[in-house]
Scaffold this active site. Structure first.
Site, short mmCIF file in Angstrom:
data_model
loop_
_atom_site.label_atom_id
_atom_site.label_comp_id
_atom_site.label_asym_id
_atom_site.label_seq_id
_atom_site.Cartn_x
_atom_site.Cartn_y
_atom_site.Cartn_z
N CYS A 162 0.80 -1.06 -0.09
CA CYS A 162 0.01 0.06 -0.13
C CYS A 162 1.02 1.19 0.12
O CYS A 162 1.98 1.38 0.67
CB CYS A 162 -0.83 -0.12 1.30
SG CYS A 162 -1.91 1.64 1.38
N CYS A 205 1.15 4.68 3.57
CA CYS A 205 1.99 4.70 4.80
C CYS A 205 3.56 4.41 4.61
O CYS A 205 3.92 3.26 4.85
CB CYS A 205 1.69 3.89 6.04
SG CYS A 205 -0.14 4.55 6.70
N CYS A 220 -6.78 -0.78 8.18
CA CYS A 220 -6.11 0.43 8.11
C CYS A 220 -6.03 1.21 9.62
O CYS A 220 -6.86 1.70 10.13
CB CYS A 220 -7.03 1.36 7.34
SG CYS A 220 -5.90 3.10 6.95
N GLN A 252 -11.21 18.97 7.93
CA GLN A 252 -9.98 18.34 7.98
C GLN A 252 -9.87 16.79 8.66
O GLN A 252 -11.05 16.51 9.00
CB GLN A 252 -9.47 19.15 9.34
CG GLN A 252 -9.09 20.77 9.22
CD GLN A 252 -8.15 21.01 8.52
OE1 GLN A 252 -7.06 20.11 8.22
NE2 GLN A 252 -7.90 22.12 8.21
N ASP A 278 -6.17 29.94 5.48
CA ASP A 278 -5.78 28.60 5.59
C ASP A 278 -6.04 28.01 4.02
O ASP A 278 -6.99 27.63 3.73
CB ASP A 278 -6.65 28.09 6.57
CG ASP A 278 -6.73 26.22 6.47
OD1 ASP A 278 -5.55 25.64 6.01
OD2 ASP A 278 -7.43 25.38 6.96
N CYS A 304 -0.77 23.10 4.63
CA CYS A 304 -0.47 21.67 4.36
C CYS A 304 0.50 21.44 3.86
O CYS A 304 1.06 20.42 3.31
CB CYS A 304 -1.76 20.98 4.03
SG CYS A 304 -2.27 21.50 2.45
#
Length: 414
Positions: free
Chosen positions: A68, A71, A146, A251, A346, A372
């Site tokens: 995957c 991560c 997950c 978020q 933001d 971000c």
């Protein structure tokens, strides 16, 4: 040809890097100090074997780790992993010649992410599966667990696969289910459905509505168009309960949101009037309104409408006004921001250079930047600093656990 290399650092996208006479070689899923073996192809090491693991390497939690693509840093111990995220912020600021206090990264626990983008595919045996894209590939990795996701989302995977089946009508459709856990249950917006052939047929829409009811979805929408709504999905922003628009932004992790919101509110405390730019449905607006009156603006008309609907639910807040406005094409000018003693912005990942240039010309004494993307934040910060602001402190926030992404809150004063 097999090569043995030593990893010296982890790059910005999360891959380990080995320095060689021919240049850097990127090695996925490795850590500084590790000795690895594999074949170098186009600057990347493939068929990687870790010969000498780092003492910072920990067992990954996900059974899908390594395949995957979600991560890339799950194998790294918490301390050095969080320090690396802080270093990404420091590096971005240094490139813009900015020195300031960068606080320790705010950590979030596993199992708390309330939003997922699940890709759907139909296998050769006819079975519909959900998952994430494999590393550096378009191939789908079917997921059954997950560790970053809220367990309520994970438990819904089988039912969501049934819902996804309706959207695989056209061979070119590659649906993605944007799944959000709300106060009223699951809200699902589907994108990636082929439209040139006429879009989803009436039969498939009927099938989608039926499976949504079977899955007890609060709402099912197609690229923001509501197909069926059993219950209006709502979220809480400070003292307000807000109806979330279909396909609207939220978020990803409540704990990360709380960390960013609390720092913004504390920074503007004492101001009588605050501007909240790129406000969405009011993530920062309503908490800010507990200490000051707020002028809010965002390009999303649906988001602003949701914010306005939430005002009637809020108690004990100062006045709020909100406007749907494209802040890239029509940024609020210093005249429009007159009287705002503090400004919170933001923006999306691209930053807000046009709006930042206007903020620089205001008389606001405090500016809070939420981002971000440390690179575009640093670029925008340089504009404010050149206009006389000081970047007093930056707090990294690990909203996207075990990924290379890092969010931050920066506080400016003058």
């Amino acid at each position: 040809m097999t090569t043995i290399l030593t990893i010296t650092r982890v790059a910005g996208q999360g891959d380990g890097v080995a320095e060689t006479p021919a240049g850097p070689v990127f090695v996925p899923l490795t850590l500084p100090g590790e000795v690895v073996r594999g074949e170098v192809r186009d600057g990347r090491l493939e068929s990687v074997e870790v010969l000498e693991p780092s003492s910072d390497r920990v067992p990954p939690l996900s059974p899908h780790y390594g395949d995957c693509g979600g991560c890339s840093l799950q194998h790294w111990a918490k301390g050095p992993y969080l320090a690396w995220k802080r270093d990404q912020v420091v590096t971005a600021l240094t490139r813009e010649r900015i020195e300031t206090e960068v606080e320790a990264t705010v950590a979030v626990p596993a199992g708390t992410r309330r939003r997922l983008a699940l890709h759907a595919r139909r296998l050769s045996d006819g079975r519909v599966v959900l998952g994430f894209k494999a590393r550096k590939s378009w191939r789908l990795v079917e997921v059954s667990e997950c560790p970053v996701a809220d367990p309520r989302l994970v438990r819904a995977f089988p039912a969501l696969a049934n819902v996804a089946a309706a959207f695989l009508e056209h061979p070119k459709s590659a649906p993605t289910l944007h799944v959000t856990w709300t106060l009223d249950g699951l809200d699902v917006d589907v994108t990636g459905v082929e439209r040139r052939s006429g879009g989803l047929s009436a039969d498939r829409r009927t099938q989608a509505v039926r499976t949504a009811a079977e899955a007890d979805l609060a709402r099912l929408s197609l690229a923001g168009e509501t197909l069926v709504m059993a219950r209006q999905p709502r979220v809480v922003f400070g003292p307000a309960t807000v109806p979330l628009p279909a396909g609207g932004f939220l978020q990803a992790v409540p704990e990360a949101e709380a960390a960013m919101v609390s720092r913004a509110v504390e920074a503007v405390r004492g101001a009588k009037k605050v501007a909240d730019l790129f406000c969405g449905a009011g993530t920062f607006t309503f908490p800010l309104a507990t200490v000051a009156s707020v002028v809010a603006a965002d390009a999303s008309a649906a988001g602003v409408a949701a914010l306005k609907a939430g005002i009637s639910t809020a108690r004990g807040t100062k006045p709020i006004s909100a406007e749907a406005r494209d802040l890239f094409r029509r940024p609020l000018t210093p005249f429009a921001l007159k009287g705002c003693e503090a400004i919170v912005f933001d923006p999306p990942r691209a930053g807000a250079i046009e709006q930042t240039a206007q903020i620089a010309g205001t008389k606001a004494g405090v500016v809070v930047g939420v981002s971000c993307n440390p690179v575009t934040f640093a670029r925008d910060a340089r504009v404010l600093i050149d206009a006389g602001f000081r970047l007093e402190r930056v707090t990294p926030v690990d909203q996207f656990l075990w990924s290379s992404h890092v969010e931050l809150v920066g506080v400016f004063g003058r």
